[in-house]
Design a protein around this motif. Structure first.
Motif, PDB file in Angstrom:
ATOM      1  N   ALA A 181     126.397  42.067 -80.246  1.00 19.27           N
ATOM      2  CA  ALA A 181     125.689  43.184 -79.615  1.00 19.27           C
ATOM      3  C   ALA A 181     126.374  43.589 -78.310  1.00 19.27           C
ATOM      4  CB  ALA A 181     124.236  42.799 -79.356  1.00 19.27           C
ATOM      5  N   ASP A 237     119.832  47.391 -88.758  1.00 18.66           N
ATOM      6  CA  ASP A 237     118.525  47.445 -88.117  1.00 18.66           C
ATOM      7  C   ASP A 237     117.831  48.727 -88.576  1.00 18.66           C
ATOM      8  OD1 ASP A 237     119.341  49.584 -86.465  1.00 18.66           O
ATOM      9  OD2 ASP A 237     119.810  48.274 -84.783  1.00 18.66           O
ATOM     10  N   MET A 266     108.318  54.880 -84.666  1.00 15.05           N
ATOM     11  CA  MET A 266     107.382  55.624 -83.827  1.00 15.05           C
ATOM     12  C   MET A 266     107.229  57.040 -84.379  1.00 15.05           C
ATOM     13  SD  MET A 266     105.837  54.097 -81.387  1.00 15.05           S
ATOM     14  CE  MET A 266     105.331  55.330 -80.185  1.00 15.05           C
ATOM     15  N   ASP A 267     108.357  57.607 -84.809  1.00 15.71           N
ATOM     16  CA  ASP A 267     108.335  59.001 -85.253  1.00 15.71           C
ATOM     17  C   ASP A 267     108.430  59.158 -86.762  1.00 15.71           C
ATOM     18  OD1 ASP A 267     108.074  60.510 -82.813  1.00 15.71           O
ATOM     19  OD2 ASP A 267     110.014  59.679 -82.266  1.00 15.71           O
ATOM     20  N   PHE A 297     107.132  58.522 -90.143  1.00 20.84           N
ATOM     21  CA  PHE A 297     105.757  58.170 -90.505  1.00 20.84           C
ATOM     22  C   PHE A 297     105.688  57.211 -91.689  1.00 20.84           C
ATOM     23  CE2 PHE A 297     101.731  59.769 -92.762  1.00 20.84           C
ATOM     24  CZ  PHE A 297     100.916  58.885 -92.091  1.00 20.84           C
ATOM     25  N   THR A 311      99.761  53.291 -92.180  1.00 27.69           N
ATOM     26  CA  THR A 311      99.164  51.955 -92.162  1.00 27.69           C
ATOM     27  C   THR A 311      97.929  51.988 -93.069  1.00 27.69           C
ATOM     28  OG1 THR A 311      97.611  52.379 -90.377  1.00 27.69           O
ATOM     29  CG2 THR A 311      99.841  51.748 -89.743  1.00 27.69           C
ATOM     30  N   TRP A 313      95.096  52.058 -92.201  1.00 26.81           N
ATOM     31  CA  TRP A 313      94.099  52.952 -91.605  1.00 26.81           C
ATOM     32  C   TRP A 313      94.251  54.387 -92.122  1.00 26.81           C
ATOM     33  CZ3 TRP A 313      89.899  51.987 -88.715  1.00 26.81           C
ATOM     34  CH2 TRP A 313      89.288  53.083 -88.080  1.00 26.81           C
ATOM     35  N   GLU A 314      95.486  54.871 -92.175  1.00 27.52           N
ATOM     36  CA  GLU A 314      95.697  56.267 -92.595  1.00 27.52           C
ATOM     37  C   GLU A 314      95.626  56.426 -94.109  1.00 27.52           C
ATOM     38  OE1 GLU A 314      98.123  54.743 -90.585  1.00 27.52           O
ATOM     39  OE2 GLU A 314      97.283  55.565 -88.746  1.00 27.52           O
ATOM     40  N   TRP A 329     100.770  69.489 -86.332  1.00 31.98           N
ATOM     41  CA  TRP A 329     101.154  70.753 -85.688  1.00 31.98           C
ATOM     42  C   TRP A 329     101.554  71.814 -86.696  1.00 31.98           C
ATOM     43  CZ3 TRP A 329     105.590  73.671 -85.490  1.00 31.98           C
ATOM     44  CH2 TRP A 329     106.799  73.082 -85.872  1.00 31.98           C
ATOM     45  N   MET A 372     120.040  45.821 -81.832  1.00 35.26           N
ATOM     46  CA  MET A 372     118.738  45.732 -81.167  1.00 35.26           C
ATOM     47  C   MET A 372     118.578  44.392 -80.477  1.00 35.26           C
ATOM     48  SD  MET A 372     117.236  48.599 -81.648  1.00 35.26           S
ATOM     49  CE  MET A 372     115.466  48.678 -81.832  1.00 35.26           C
ATOM     50  N   ILE A 373     119.577  44.034 -79.697  1.00 33.09           N
ATOM     51  CA  ILE A 373     119.522  42.795 -78.936  1.00 33.09           C
ATOM     52  C   ILE A 373     119.768  43.149 -77.476  1.00 33.09           C
ATOM     53  CG2 ILE A 373     120.721  40.596 -78.500  1.00 33.09           C
ATOM     54  CD1 ILE A 373     121.176  40.406 -81.521  1.00 33.09           C
ATOM     55  N   LEU A 390     116.868  48.351 -76.826  1.00 30.87           N
ATOM     56  CA  LEU A 390     117.661  49.564 -77.004  1.00 30.87           C
ATOM     57  C   LEU A 390     118.737  49.685 -75.926  1.00 30.87           C
ATOM     58  CD1 LEU A 390     114.726  51.987 -77.832  1.00 30.87           C
ATOM     59  CD2 LEU A 390     116.608  51.419 -79.377  1.00 30.87           C
ATOM     60  N   ARG A 391     118.728  48.741 -75.007  1.00 29.12           N
ATOM     61  CA  ARG A 391     119.649  48.725 -73.865  1.00 29.12           C
ATOM     62  C   ARG A 391     119.489  49.966 -72.995  1.00 29.12           C
ATOM     63  NH1 ARG A 391     124.637  44.697 -74.644  1.00 29.12           N
ATOM     64  NH2 ARG A 391     123.537  43.179 -75.904  1.00 29.12           N
ATOM     65  N   LYS A 414      99.083  58.541 -86.072  1.00 28.15           N
ATOM     66  CA  LYS A 414      98.783  57.339 -86.852  1.00 28.15           C
ATOM     67  C   LYS A 414      98.388  56.229 -85.895  1.00 28.15           C
ATOM     68  CE  LYS A 414     103.559  55.776 -86.823  1.00 28.15           C
ATOM     69  NZ  LYS A 414     104.691  55.246 -87.545  1.00 28.15           N
ATOM     70  N   ILE A 415      97.880  55.160 -86.460  1.00 23.70           N
ATOM     71  CA  ILE A 415      97.549  53.985 -85.653  1.00 23.70           C
ATOM     72  C   ILE A 415      98.806  53.528 -84.905  1.00 23.70           C
ATOM     73  CG2 ILE A 415      97.099  51.498 -85.894  1.00 23.70           C
ATOM     74  CD1 ILE A 415      94.585  53.132 -86.036  1.00 23.70           C
ATOM     75  N   GLY A 416      98.626  53.228 -83.654  1.00 24.91           N
ATOM     76  CA  GLY A 416      99.753  52.730 -82.877  1.00 24.91           C
ATOM     77  C   GLY A 416     100.514  53.831 -82.164  1.00 24.91           C
ATOM     78  N   ASP A 417     100.211  55.065 -82.481  1.00 25.82           N
ATOM     79  CA  ASP A 417     100.939  56.176 -81.881  1.00 25.82           C
ATOM     80  C   ASP A 417     100.368  56.494 -80.500  1.00 25.82           C
ATOM     81  OD1 ASP A 417     102.784  58.221 -81.715  1.00 25.82           O
ATOM     82  OD2 ASP A 417     101.570  59.645 -82.852  1.00 25.82           O
ATOM     83  N   TYR A 418     101.224  57.065 -79.668  1.00 24.18           N
ATOM     84  CA  TYR A 418     100.738  57.655 -78.430  1.00 24.18           C
ATOM     85  C   TYR A 418      99.893  58.882 -78.776  1.00 24.18           C
ATOM     86  CZ  TYR A 418     104.184  54.831 -75.926  1.00 24.18           C
ATOM     87  OH  TYR A 418     104.915  53.792 -75.402  1.00 24.18           O
ATOM     88  N   ASN A 460     108.199  65.562 -80.994  1.00 23.02           N
ATOM     89  CA  ASN A 460     107.950  65.487 -82.438  1.00 23.02           C
ATOM     90  C   ASN A 460     106.487  65.689 -82.801  1.00 23.02           C
ATOM     91  OD1 ASN A 460     110.626  65.107 -83.009  1.00 23.02           O
ATOM     92  ND2 ASN A 460     110.466  62.908 -83.398  1.00 23.02           N
ATOM     93  N   ARG A 461     105.597  65.544 -81.824  1.00 23.08           N
ATOM     94  CA  ARG A 461     104.178  65.777 -82.108  1.00 23.08           C
ATOM     95  C   ARG A 461     103.870  67.261 -82.238  1.00 23.08           C
ATOM     96  NH1 ARG A 461     104.808  61.731 -78.917  1.00 23.08           N
ATOM     97  NH2 ARG A 461     104.070  59.707 -79.652  1.00 23.08           N
TER      98      ARG A 461
END
Lengths: 806, 283
Positions: free
Chosen positions: A127, A297, A726-727, A729, A732, A734-735, A793, B1-2, B43-44, B186-190, B257-258
Motif C-alpha cells: 500500500a 478492494d 456509500m453511493d 446502492f 439492506t 430494511w429497504e 431526486w 485501503m490500508i 483512503l489516505r 438507505k439505512i446507514g446513509d447521511y 449524488n443525492r
C-alpha cells in the motif's frame, strides 16, 4: 417385504430428490464463516500484488517512475507494460474478440485503469509503495457519452485500432465504433410502421450498473518451477475457460495448468471475464518464483472490473387501433467503455438481445445494435441475467407500456391480446429464436387475480382524484411485467466463447457401498449446486441426495465445462447430470438382471431399485447393485459403476413469469414505498422450491436496487462518482420489499427433466416491474418515459417536470 | 485501503491523552469510535502520524440524568438507544439515534465522535443545536464549555483546537413536543435532509420552538428565525409555512449524488414541515 419395508412414498421422500425443499448443504459452512474463499488461501512464501490505477479517464502516459516505490522495504517488483511486452502480455484478448491493455501501453482510457503492478512481501509495504509510483499524465479530451463518441470530430480513443475498418463483428464505421449487429427484416418493419394505425416511439435507457458481488475479484497464482506446473486459484465463474485461455496466452500446456475456483461469494457475471490482475499475478509468480495473491478492494471492483448494461434502446412499436402489435423496430447504442470486454457467446455481440420481442406474437421485427467505445470501464456483462436479456426485457416491457399510453388502453389487457398463445409453441420469433414452451395467458390471469388487479386500478383512480383535489400528495403505481428469458447457452452450433462450444458436463462415480460423487463443469457462486444437482441425481439413480457429494471448480478433477452464468447450470449441466445418471441406471439394470437371473426387459425401475415386473418381492436396490458392480464378476460387463455425460443442448430454455409491483410515491420528496411485490415464475420442472424462492428473493432484490437507485455514474471528466457503497446502492434488509412468490409449471420439452433455470428470471422481470410502477404512478399526469434509476431526486424530477409541485 | 503507518496510543486518562497530543502537536489526533476517521485514513485522505485511541480513558462514558442531562463523549449510539432514562428525559435523542447509521456502526460510533468531527452529514450536531447543548472541552489550560450553536465553523472545522479533547455533552431537560425527521437513501446513509424540532406550548399557542437541520449546509443549521416564526401561533399551516420559509433562507445545500439543489430544498421543506407537525402533535 414386511412391515419394516419403507413404502414407495417413504422411499421417494428419503431420496430428497426433485421437488424436495432440501436444505442447502453449503450453508452449514457459509453461515458459520467456514467457507474457503480465494482470500482465505495462504501459502508459504506468498507475496501480494496490487495496481497503480489511473486517476484520469483519458490521458497519455508520458512516464512512470517507480524508483521510490522500489525503495520501500519489502517491495519485490514493479511491473509496467514494457515489462510485459517481450512476453506479448501487455495486451490480452477479450472474450468479445477485442483486445484490452493489461497495463497501460502509452495511454489510459478510463479512470481506474491498471498502470503498474507492484509486488511486495506484505500488504502494508504494498500500500505504501503504490502511493510512491509517480505517473506523469498528459490529459486528453474525455468522451463519456456514446452519442458524442460517434460524432465525426470525437477524440480518437483506441489509437491501436487506427485504420482498422473491420472488427471482430464486421465493419467499423467510425474510429470509436466497435460493431454493427443487425437482425430481422428492416424493409418489412419500416413498411408496417409507415402504414400502422398507431406507432409508439421511445428512447429507453438502461443505465450503467455493476454486479458488485459481496466478494470482489481476485486470485492466487503459483508457478512451481520444479515441475513447471501453474496453479491458479481465483474467483472464476468459468475455470476451464480460464485454463484454456491461460494456456493459449502463455504457451504452457493445459495439462500443466490447474485452475481452481474455491467458494465464490457471488458472481452475477462480474467473474466471467479475464482481468489484468490474473495475468499480472501469473507473470509475477513466474518472475518471482513465489505465489502471488491479488485481491480487489471494493473501489477497484466498482471502478475497473466488469460493469453491466449501459444500453440506449431506441424503439418503435406499431399496432392496430385495437392494440394488436404489427411490428417492432429497435436500434441500440451500446456503450462498451474503453475495450469491448463483454462476455457474450462469440457470435452474439449484443448477447441474446434479439429476445426483445418478449412474450408477444410480433410478426415482423428489426434490430440494429451499434457498439461504441467511451472513456469508461470495460465490461458489459450479464449481471444476473442471460446475455443482454434484462436489457431486452426492460425495452419491450417499457415499449408495451408506452404503446398502452398511445392507445389509451389498459396495459394488462394490451399484453393479454398480444401474448404468444399456448398452441403456438414451439414458437419461432421474428428475430430468430425458437421458444420451447410457454403458457403465458394462464400465468397472467393467475397473477392478475392474485393481486386483485381490478381493485388496485379502482384504488388508483380514487387516489388520482384525491391528489387532484389536494387531499393527498401520494400517488400509486401498479407496475406490470411479463417476461420471457432465454437461458441455457447453449447449442454448440451457434453458441461458443472464443471457439469453445458451450456444452457442459457431469461425471459420476458410484462407490461400492452405494454413495456417490458427481463432478460438473460448472461452479456455484452461491446458487446451491451441491444441493440441487444431488437432487437431480437422487431421482435419476435412487441414491439419497444426502449421500451424493457434488464437486466443481477444480480443472484437475472436474470434467470440462463452460461454467456458471446466464442461468446455464441447470439447463446444460443439469441435463448432463440427468443423462449421466441414466447411463448409470442403464448399467445398473443389466447388473440387476444378472443378479436376479431375468432379462433386462423384465425389470422395472421403482424409486431406488429394479423390481422384477409382477413380482414385487424380487428386487435389487441401487445399494446392492453398486456393491455387486465392483465386487462380483458379471459376464460381459466391466467392473465399476461410473458414467460421464457431455451435453450439447438442442435449444435454449425459455423460463417466463409475471411480476406485479404496487408502489406508493411521495410526489414532493420522491420517496417510493414498495407496498407489495408479486412474482410468478415458470421455470419448468422445479428441483428445489425453497432454493427457487431464495433465488427469486435475491434476484428481485437486485432488480429493486437497479431500478430504484443503483448505478455507476460518471461526471463529464470521466470520474466515477459511485465507487463506494456509500453511493452505490445495495439494499439492506430494511429497504428490501416483501415478496410474494407463486408459480406455474410448463416443462421444457427438450430438457431431460424439463427444467428451465430460474436464478436470473427475477432480475429480468423485476426491473421492469419496479420501473413500470414508477411510470404508472405518473401516467395519469402525462408521463411517457423517464430513465432509471428511480432514486428520490429523479422521481421528484418527474413530478417537477409534470408541474405537480404547483 | 490500508492506512499509512502511524503510532498508536491507548491512554488511560484525559491527562495522559492531552500529554500525547501536546508532544506531537499538529501530528496527533484522537479517535473515538473511528467511523469517520478510520475510513479517511484508509483512503489516505487523512494521514495521521500519532493516533490516540480514547476507548480506555476512564470517565468518558455514561449518561447522567439529573438537573441537566450529561453524556460522556465516548458513549456509543447503541448505549444512547439502550438508556431508558435518556429516552424518558429526552425522547428526541432516541428518535434520532434510531435513524443514525446501522446497528453495527452504532455499537462503535460515539456521540462525541459524531459531534466533534464536524462532518456536515452527521446527525448529532443539528440535534445538539436544537437542544441547545454545550460541549465540554478539556485542553492543556483546563476545561471550557462551548455551545453547540457556536461550535461549527465550516465542514470539518470547529472551535475545538487541536490540543483539546471533547469529554462531555450536556443539555437542559427538553420540554414539550419533539420530532426527528430524516430522509435518506438507505439505512446507514447521511441525510438528504433531516430536521430536529422541539416545541413547547402555553395556552394552546407555541411558547418556544427550536428548529435545526442537517446536511443542508457545510455546518448544521439552527434557524432562530424558523423557531421564532412558530412562537405565538397555533402551529397552523401559515405558521409552518413561515417557519419553513425562514429555514430555507438559512440553508445552503450543494448538489451531490443525492440530488440537485432544488430537490434538496423541497425535501428540506417537506421534512421540516413534517417534523414540526409531529412535534406539535406531541406537545
Amino acid at each position: 417385504m414386511n412391515d419394516q419395508t419403507p413404502t414407495h412414498d417413504e422411499r421417494v421422500a428419503g431420496l430428497k430428490g426433485l421437488g424436495s425443499s432440501r436444505k442447502r448443504v453449503e450453508d452449514a459452512r457459509f453461515t458459520q464463516g467456514k467457507g474457503n474463499y480465494v482470500d482465505d488461501i495462504k501459502m508459504a512464501g506468498m507475496v501480494y500484488g496490487d495496481f497503480v490505477r489511473s486517476q484520469y479517464a483519458h490521458a497519455r502516459i508520458k512516464s512512470v517512475d517507480s524508483t521510490a516505490a522500489k525503495a520501500v522495504p519489502g517491495v519485490i517488483a514493479v511491473l509496467l507494460a514494457a515489462d510485459l511486452a517481450p512476453l506479448g502480455l501487455h495486451w490480452m484478448p477479450t472474450l468479445a474478440g477485442d483486445k484490452q491493455m493489461v497495463l497501460a501501453d502509452g495511454k489510459v482510457l478510463f479512470q481506474g485503469q491498471e498502470i503498474a503492478f507492484v509486488v511486495a512481501e506484505d500488504k502494508y509495504a504494498l500500500a505504501d509503495a503504490l502511493e510512491l509510483v509517480v505517473v506523469d499524465y498528459e490529459e486528453l479530451p474525455v468522451v463519456v457519452d456514446p452519442f458524442k463518441a460517434m460524432l465525426p470530430d470525437a477524440p480518437v480513443l483506441r489509437e491501436d485500432l487506427a485504420g482498422q475498418t473491420k472488427g471482430a463483428h464486421g465493419e467499423r464505421v467510425h474510429h470509436n465504433h466497435i460493431f454493427r449487429w443487425e437482425l430481422g427484416d428492416k424493409p418489412a418493419v419500416e413498411a408496417v410502421v409507415a402504414d400502422a394505425d398507431v406507432v409508439a416511439e421511445e428512447m429507453v435507457y438502461y443505465h450503467r450498473t455493476h454486479p458488485c458481488p459481496l466478494e470482489t475479484c481476485g486470485c492466487v497464482a503459483s508457478m512451481d518451477k520444479i515441475n513447471g506446473k501453474l496453479t491458479l486459484w481465483g474467483t472464476f465463474q468459468a475455470p476451464h475457460v480460464v485454463r484454456t485461455v491461460a494456456s493459449l496466452l502463455s504457451g504452457i500446456p493445459e495439462s500443466n495448468i490447474r485452475v481452481v475456483s474455491p467458494d465464490i461469494g457471488g458472481g452475477f457475471g462480474n467473474k466471467v471475464g479475464v482481468y489484468p490482475g490474473y495475468i499480472c499475478s501469473i507473470v509475477a509468480s513466474i518472475v518471482t518464483g513465489r505465489p502471488v495473491k491479488w485481491i480487489e478492494d471494493r473501489m477497484d471492483n466498482l471502478m475497473a472490473t466488469a460493469f453491466a448494461r449501459d444500453y440506449w434502446m431506441d424503439g418503435k412499436i406499431a399496432a392496430t387501433k385495437e392494440g394488436k402489435i404489427t411490428g417492432l423496430w429497435c436500434h441500440v447504442t451500446a456503450d462498451h467503455g474503453a475495450f469491448d470486454a463483454c462476455a457474450d457467446p462469440t457470435k452474439f455481440p449484443a448477447g441474446f438481445f434479439n429476445i426483445c420481442t418478449g412474450s408477444y406474437d410480433i410478426p415482423v421485427a428489426w434490430l440494429g445494435v451499434d457498439g461504441v467505445y467511451t472513456n469508461k470501464a470495460p465490461g458489459g456483462v450479464a449481471y444476473r441475467c442471460s446475455f443482454r436479456v434484462t436489457e431486452a426485457a426492460y425495452f419491450i416491457e417499457r415499449m408495451i407500456e408506452v404503446l398502452a399510453i398511445k392507445l389509451n388502453m389498459d396495459a394488462a389487457e394490451l399484453r393479454r391480446i398480444n401474448f404468444i398463445r399456448k398452441d403456438q409453441f414451439p414458437y419461432n420469433s421474428a428475430l430468430g429464436w425458437e421458444y420451447d414452451s410457454g403458457d403465458y395467458h394462464t400465468a397472467w390471469d393467475k397473477a392478475l387475480k392474485a393481486v386483485n388487479y381490478d381493485a388496485l386500478r379502482a384504488e388508483q383512480t380514487q387516489r388520482v382524484a384525491d391528489f387532484k383535489a389536494g387531499k393527498t400528495r401520494s400517488l400509486m403505481g401498479i407496475g406490470l411485467s411479463f417476461f420471457t428469458e432465454i437461458v441455457g447457452a447453449g447449442p454448440i452450433k451457434n453458441c461458443d466463447i472464443l471457439g469453445m462450444g458451450m456444452f457442459d458436463s457431469c461425471e459420476i462415480r458410484i462407490h461400492p457401498t452405494g454413495s456417490a460423487l458427481a463432478r460438473l463443469g460448472t461452479i456455484s457462486q452461491g446458487q446451491g449446486h451441491a444441493t440441487t444437482f444431488a437432487q437431480i441425481l437422487a431421482t435419476e439413480i435412487g441414491i439419497p441426495a444426502d449421500q451424493i457429494v457434488i464437486e466443481e471448480g477444480d480443472t484437475d478433477t472436474a470434467p470440462y465445462g463452460l461454467g456458471t452464468y446466464g442461468s446455464r447450470s441447470t439447463p446444460v449441466a443439469g441435463a448432463a447430470t440427468a443423462l449421466a445418471g441414466r447411463k448409470i441406471r442403464a448399467k445398473a439394470q443389466m447388473i440387476a438382471a444378472y443378479l436376479l437371473e431375468v432379462h433386462d426387459n423384465d425389470l422395472e425401475w421403482d424409486v431406488d431399485r429394479f423390481v422384477v415386473k409382477g413380482v414385487p418381492e424380487r428386487f435389487k436396490t441401487m445399494k446392492e447393485i453398486a456393491y455387486a458392480s465392483y465386487h462380483q464378476a458379471i459376464p460381459g460387463l466391466e467392473p465399476g459403476l461410473e458414467a460421464v455425460s457431455y451435453y450439447d443442448p438442442p435449444n435454449m430454455t425459455y423460463p417466463f413469469g409475471a411480476y406485479i409491483c404496487v408502489m406508493d410515491i411521495d410526489a414532493d420528496t420522491g420517496v417510493a414505498d414498495i407496498r407489495s411485490f408479486y412474482a410468478l415464475d415458470d421455470c419448468g420442472t422445479r428441483i428445489n422450491p425453497m432454493i427457487i424462492e431464495g433465488q427469486v428473493h435475491g434476484g428481485a432484490t437486485e432488480a429493486f436496487a437497479i431500478a430504484m437507485g443503483q448505478e455507476i455514474a460518471y461526471d463529464e471528466m470521466g470520474n466515477n462518482k459511485s465507487a463506494t457503497l456509500m453511493d452505490f446502492f445495495i439494499p439492506t434488509a430494511w429497504e428490501t420489499p416483501h415478496y410474494t412468490t407463486d408459480h406455474t409449471v410448463t416443462p421444457s420439452p427438450h430438457h431431460p427433466i424439463g427444467a428451465k433455470g430460474v436464478g436470473e428470471s427475477p432480475n429480468v422481470g423485476g426491473v421492469p416491474a419496479f420501473s413500470n410502477a414508477v411510470h404508472d404512478a405518473f401516467r395519469p399526469f402525462g408521463l411517457t418515459q423517464s430513465h432509471m434509476p428511480h432514486d428520490h431526486w429523479r422521481i421528484w424530477r418527474i413530478a417537477e417536470q409534470l408541474g405537480l409541485h404547483g | 485501503m490500508i492506512t499509512n503507518a502511524f503510532e498508536y496510543y491507548r491512554p488511560k486518562s484525559v491527562a495522559e491523552a492531552l500529554k500525547i497530543l501536546g508532544e506531537h502537536e499538529g501530528e496527533a489526533r484522537v479517535v473515538a469510535g473511528g467511523h469517520s476517521l478510520i475510513p479517511m485514513m484508509k483512503l489516505r485522505m487523512a494521514q495521521i502520524s500519532h493516533l490516540v485511541d480514547l476507548q480506555d480513558v476512564s470517565g468518558l462514558k455514561g449518561i447522567t440524568v439529573s438537573d441537566r442531562i450529561v453524556i460522556g463523549a465516548m458513549t456509543t449510539q447503541a448505549e444512547l438507544l439502550a438508556s431508558r432514562e435518556l429516552a424518558a428525559a429526552a425522547p428526541l435523542m432516541l428518535e434520532a439515534a434510531l435513524q443514525i447509521a446501522d446497528p453495527q456502526v452504532r455499537n462503535m460510533g460515539t456521540i462525541g465522535g459524531n459531534v466533534a468531527n464536524g462532518d456536515p452529514g452527521n446527525d448529532m450536531p443539528g440535534l445538539m443545536q436544537c437542544l441547545d447543548a454545550s460541549f465540554t472541552l478539556v485542553g492543556p489550560d483546563g476545561s471550557r464549555d462551548v455551545k453547540a450553536r457556536d461550535f461549527y465553523q465550516a465542514a470539518y472545522f470547529t472551535s475545538r483546537t487541536d490540543d483539546e479533547i471533547l469529554v462531555a455533552i450536556s443539555f437542559e431537560h427538553p420540554k414539550g413536543g419533539y420530532a426527528y425527521e430524516k430522509q435518506k437513501r438507505k439505512i446507514g446513509d447521511y441525510a438528504t435532509a433531516a430536521a430536529a424540532v422541539q416545541i413547547t406550548a402555553a395556552g394552546g399557542m407555541v411558547s418556544a420552538a427550536s428548529v435545526a437541520m442537517t446536511n443542508l449546509s457545510d455546518v448544521p443549521v439552527w434557524s432562530a428565525a424558523s423557531g421564532a416564526a412558530l412562537v405565538g401561533t397555533t402551529c397552523g399551516p401559515d405558521a409552518v409555512k413561515a417557519a419553513v420559509e425562514a429555514m430555507l433562507k438559512d440553508i445552503n445545500p450543494g448538489e451531490d449524488n443525492r440530488g440537485p439543489v432544488a430537490f434538496k430544498r423541497q425535501v428540506a421543506a417537506v421534512v421540516l414541515g413534517r417534523a414540526i407537525a409531529r412535534a406539535w402533535s406531541r406537545v
